[in-house]
Write a protein that holds these residues in place. Structure first.
Motif, PDB file in Angstrom:
ATOM      1  N   LEU A 266       0.836  -1.201   0.000  1.00  0.00           N
ATOM      2  CA  LEU A 266       0.000   0.000   0.000  1.00  0.00           C
ATOM      3  C   LEU A 266       0.873   1.254   0.000  1.00  0.00           C
ATOM      4  O   LEU A 266       1.777   1.399   0.813  1.00  0.00           O
ATOM      5  N   GLY A 267       0.607   2.137  -0.940  1.00  0.00           N
ATOM      6  CA  GLY A 267       1.389   3.356  -1.071  1.00  0.00           C
ATOM      7  C   GLY A 267       2.585   3.221  -1.988  1.00  0.00           C
ATOM      8  O   GLY A 267       3.241   4.219  -2.313  1.00  0.00           O
ATOM      9  N   GLU A 268       2.882   2.012  -2.412  1.00  0.00           N
ATOM     10  CA  GLU A 268       4.001   1.771  -3.335  1.00  0.00           C
ATOM     11  C   GLU A 268       3.521   1.066  -4.604  1.00  0.00           C
ATOM     12  O   GLU A 268       3.906   1.437  -5.710  1.00  0.00           O
ATOM     13  N   ASP A 269       2.702   0.042  -4.421  1.00  0.00           N
ATOM     14  CA  ASP A 269       2.157  -0.706  -5.549  1.00  0.00           C
ATOM     15  C   ASP A 269       0.803  -0.113  -5.912  1.00  0.00           C
ATOM     16  O   ASP A 269      -0.237  -0.554  -5.438  1.00  0.00           O
ATOM     17  N   TRP A 270       0.820   0.898  -6.775  1.00  0.00           N
ATOM     18  CA  TRP A 270      -0.409   1.581  -7.169  1.00  0.00           C
ATOM     19  C   TRP A 270      -1.133   0.734  -8.204  1.00  0.00           C
ATOM     20  O   TRP A 270      -0.609   0.477  -9.291  1.00  0.00           O
ATOM     21  N   LYS A 271      -2.332   0.304  -7.876  1.00  0.00           N
ATOM     22  CA  LYS A 271      -3.042  -0.641  -8.740  1.00  0.00           C
ATOM     23  C   LYS A 271      -3.396  -0.047 -10.102  1.00  0.00           C
ATOM     24  O   LYS A 271      -3.440  -0.759 -11.101  1.00  0.00           O
ATOM     25  N   ILE A 272      -3.634   1.246 -10.144  1.00  0.00           N
ATOM     26  CA  ILE A 272      -4.002   1.864 -11.415  1.00  0.00           C
ATOM     27  C   ILE A 272      -2.875   1.753 -12.447  1.00  0.00           C
ATOM     28  O   ILE A 272      -3.107   1.793 -13.647  1.00  0.00           O
ATOM     29  N   ALA A 273      -1.649   1.558 -11.965  1.00  0.00           N
ATOM     30  CA  ALA A 273      -0.518   1.386 -12.881  1.00  0.00           C
ATOM     31  C   ALA A 273      -0.565   0.037 -13.579  1.00  0.00           C
ATOM     32  O   ALA A 273       0.104  -0.166 -14.604  1.00  0.00           O
ATOM     33  N   GLY A 274      -1.342  -0.910 -13.052  1.00  0.00           N
ATOM     34  CA  GLY A 274      -1.425  -2.241 -13.632  1.00  0.00           C
ATOM     35  C   GLY A 274      -2.594  -2.439 -14.577  1.00  0.00           C
ATOM     36  O   GLY A 274      -2.916  -3.569 -14.935  1.00  0.00           O
ATOM     37  N   GLY A 275      -3.222  -1.352 -14.976  1.00  0.00           N
ATOM     38  CA  GLY A 275      -4.368  -1.458 -15.871  1.00  0.00           C
ATOM     39  C   GLY A 275      -3.963  -1.613 -17.323  1.00  0.00           C
ATOM     40  O   GLY A 275      -2.793  -1.491 -17.691  1.00  0.00           O
ATOM     41  N   ALA A 411       0.593  -3.238 -18.978  1.00  0.00           N
ATOM     42  CA  ALA A 411       1.812  -2.641 -18.445  1.00  0.00           C
ATOM     43  C   ALA A 411       3.062  -3.195 -19.106  1.00  0.00           C
ATOM     44  O   ALA A 411       4.089  -2.510 -19.175  1.00  0.00           O
ATOM     45  N   ASP A 412       2.998  -4.437 -19.614  1.00  0.00           N
ATOM     46  CA  ASP A 412       4.170  -5.036 -20.253  1.00  0.00           C
ATOM     47  C   ASP A 412       4.383  -4.525 -21.669  1.00  0.00           C
ATOM     48  O   ASP A 412       5.505  -4.489 -22.157  1.00  0.00           O
ATOM     49  N   GLN A 413       3.311  -4.127 -22.357  1.00  0.00           N
ATOM     50  CA  GLN A 413       3.397  -3.586 -23.717  1.00  0.00           C
ATOM     51  C   GLN A 413       2.435  -2.399 -23.847  1.00  0.00           C
ATOM     52  O   GLN A 413       1.431  -2.490 -24.539  1.00  0.00           O
ATOM     53  N   PRO A 414       2.722  -1.314 -23.185  1.00  0.00           N
ATOM     54  CA  PRO A 414       1.778  -0.189 -23.201  1.00  0.00           C
ATOM     55  C   PRO A 414       1.692   0.477 -24.570  1.00  0.00           C
ATOM     56  O   PRO A 414       2.664   0.501 -25.326  1.00  0.00           O
ATOM     57  N   PHE A 415       0.524   0.996 -24.864  1.00  0.00           N
ATOM     58  CA  PHE A 415       0.365   1.795 -26.069  1.00  0.00           C
ATOM     59  C   PHE A 415       1.060   3.143 -25.879  1.00  0.00           C
ATOM     60  O   PHE A 415       1.217   3.624 -24.753  1.00  0.00           O
ATOM     61  N   SER A 416       1.454   3.748 -26.963  1.00  0.00           N
ATOM     62  CA  SER A 416       2.085   5.066 -26.896  1.00  0.00           C
ATOM     63  C   SER A 416       1.062   6.119 -26.500  1.00  0.00           C
ATOM     64  O   SER A 416      -0.156   5.928 -26.639  1.00  0.00           O
ATOM     65  N   ASP A 417       1.558   7.246 -26.000  1.00  0.00           N
ATOM     66  CA  ASP A 417       0.671   8.359 -25.663  1.00  0.00           C
ATOM     67  C   ASP A 417      -0.151   8.771 -26.880  1.00  0.00           C
ATOM     68  O   ASP A 417      -1.348   9.067 -26.771  1.00  0.00           O
ATOM     69  N   GLU A 418       0.496   8.784 -28.043  1.00  0.00           N
ATOM     70  CA  GLU A 418      -0.190   9.195 -29.268  1.00  0.00           C
ATOM     71  C   GLU A 418      -1.315   8.233 -29.624  1.00  0.00           C
ATOM     72  O   GLU A 418      -2.401   8.644 -30.052  1.00  0.00           O
ATOM     73  N   ALA A 419      -1.075   6.943 -29.431  1.00  0.00           N
ATOM     74  CA  ALA A 419      -2.094   5.952 -29.759  1.00  0.00           C
ATOM     75  C   ALA A 419      -3.313   6.093 -28.852  1.00  0.00           C
ATOM     76  O   ALA A 419      -4.460   6.040 -29.308  1.00  0.00           O
TER      77      ALA A 419
END
Length: 462
Positions: A266-275, A411-419
């Protein structure tokens, strides 16, 4: 029926949830790392656009019409792309928007467990935020808190197979957690709202998605409405019990309980980063099938008359999507047969690949019957736990093969900001004036963040 959990487990979950709500109640915008702030804005805009793009669906139009006849004070917008913007009471708006939010099957999800955490927060936040005069910064902070809560609850209760659909089982918890944060209630009140929300969830069968039962699309809307009510009722004593979470998800639904999932990291592993984000308008379990078909064809056009058969070897969740002749567009989005055939013949798996015409198209009907689904040769660890191997046999004897171990977007293959920005703006074609505002939100423009959401929304929909 499952064996009831022990009092010690009930208490462990209640204690862990209190620790979690203490953390989220105290959370400030300054506490969020910059990448999490950026991530929240991206998730918010992506799910918002995925809601708006579904506005023209006739079933949703009928739902909105019925709600409008009985809705209360006009305090929150229904985001269907229409002009003038239809406004209702916050509960009706949350129901209408939540029902649209998963319709196009383009909303994002949370990859580690079966959970569309943002979907479970955003419809309630949109309604509450506009009605209460909240700023966009406050709404994004509440999104992070709600996402963190519902994703951790999803981790804390695991279910065998794909039986309980999370859109009914989890969405009320996410809505309550997000709205509690937006209203700034104390940790004890948030705890009571979340435990109460657990008793207001819907026991929706997962197979309703595969069979195409459209009530499945309404569950997030009903849960958004119920989540707001849970926060309304907590301060006046209309609550569940401290054990409600385990009594519902473990005792009744039979989930295997792991209390520590509510607090670990909690406070380190932010779940929203794993979407993850979705470019294909179908169940994410089939995205590897889409990618494998595209790799097999490499841009080559293939006519239905050329195809002898298609074999799809995929993971166990993908194999659950077995419905050769889907009756609705929802069922098509959860049919490996339709997904493989439509991607092959149309060259994509966008919204038009699942329209009504595709369900009865003679070529597609015939070819769907020639799709065979089998097990991928081995079970692989994350992030390659949802693979697909596709073999297309042509009548000429030629064989085309494609394989995808992990579909892009996570998270392993994120789309680019542009995409991602391109997808968002494409789905907001009903709002031609929205581009500058959306880009400002994605850039975390300070002026935009501190403005009331109602003001920003008025500019987006102008």
């Amino acid at each position: 029926m499952s064996t009831p959990v022990t009092p010690e487990i009930h208490e462990a979950v209640a204690s862990a949830l209190k620790t979690l709500t203490a953390r989220t109640a105290a959370l400030t915008w300054e506490d969020l790392p910059e990448d999490i702030r950026i991530r929240a804005a991206r998730v918010f805009c992506d799910d918002l656009a995925s809601m708006v793009v579904a506005g023209a669906e006739p079933e949703l139009a009928a739902l909105r019409e019925g709600l409008a006849r009985v809705a209360g004070v006009a305090e929150a917008s229904v985001l269907d792309g229409s002009r003038p913007v239809l406004r209702m009471d916050r509960y009706s708006a949350a129901l209408a928007n939540g029902s649209a939010a998963d319709w196009a099957e383009l909303d994002g999800g949370y990859r580690a467990v079966v959970c569309h955490a943002a979907l479970y927060c955003i419809p309630a936040l949109l309604a509450e935020g506009e009605a209460s005069g909240a700023t966009l910064r406050e709404m994004l902070l509440a999104l992070v808190a709600g996402y963190e809560t519902v994703a951790r609850v999803a981790h804390a209760f695991s279910f065998p197979g794909l039986v309980l659909h999370p859109h009914g089982g989890l969405a009320t918890v996410g809505a309550a957690a997000a709205v509690a944060k937006l209203r700034g209630v104390d940790a004890e009140t948030a705890f009571k709202a979340i435990t109460t929300a657990a008793t207001l969830c819907l026991p929706g069968p997962f197979n309703h998605a595969v069979s195409g039962a459209l009530i499945r699309n309404i569950w997030p809307g009903l849960c958004a409405q119920n989540g707001i009510r849970a926060v309304d009722w907590a301060p006046v004593g209309l609550t569940g019990s401290p054990w409600s979470l385990t009594e519902v998800f473990a005792d009744i639904f039979g989930g295997e309980t792991r209390a520590e999932a509510l607090t670990e990291g909690l406070g380190e592993d932010w779940k929203i980063a794993g979407g993850y984000h979705k470019m294909h308008a179908c169940c994410q379990y089939a995205h590897s099938t889409v990618e494998a078909v595209l790799k097999a064809t490499s841009g080559r056009g293939i006519a239905a008359s050329e195809v002898a058969g298609i074999e799809v070897a995929t993971h166990w969740k993908g194999r659950k999507l077995d419905r050769p002749q889907p009756e609705t567009s929802l069922a098509a989005k959860f049919s490996i047969q339709h997904i493989a055939v439509s991607t092959l013949l149309k060259g994509h798996a966008g919204a038009s690949a699942f329209d009504r015409a595709s369900l009865s198209d003679p070529d597609m009907v015939a070819l769907r019957e020639r799709v065979k689904i089998s097990a991928y040769p081995q079970e692989l660890p994350w992030p390659n736990d949802r693979p697909a191997l596709v073999r297309i046999t042509l009548k000429s004897g030629e064989i085309l093969e494609g394989e995808c171990l992990s579909a892009p977007g996570g998270a392993d293959q994120p789309f680019s900001d542009e995409a991602i920005t391109g997808k968002i703006l494409g789905n907001l074609s009903a709002w031609p004036a929205a581009e500058n505002g959306i880009r400002a939100i994605l850039a975390l423009d300070p002026t935009r963040l501190s403005a009331p959401w109602a003001e920003t929304l008025a500019e987006l929909t102008a």
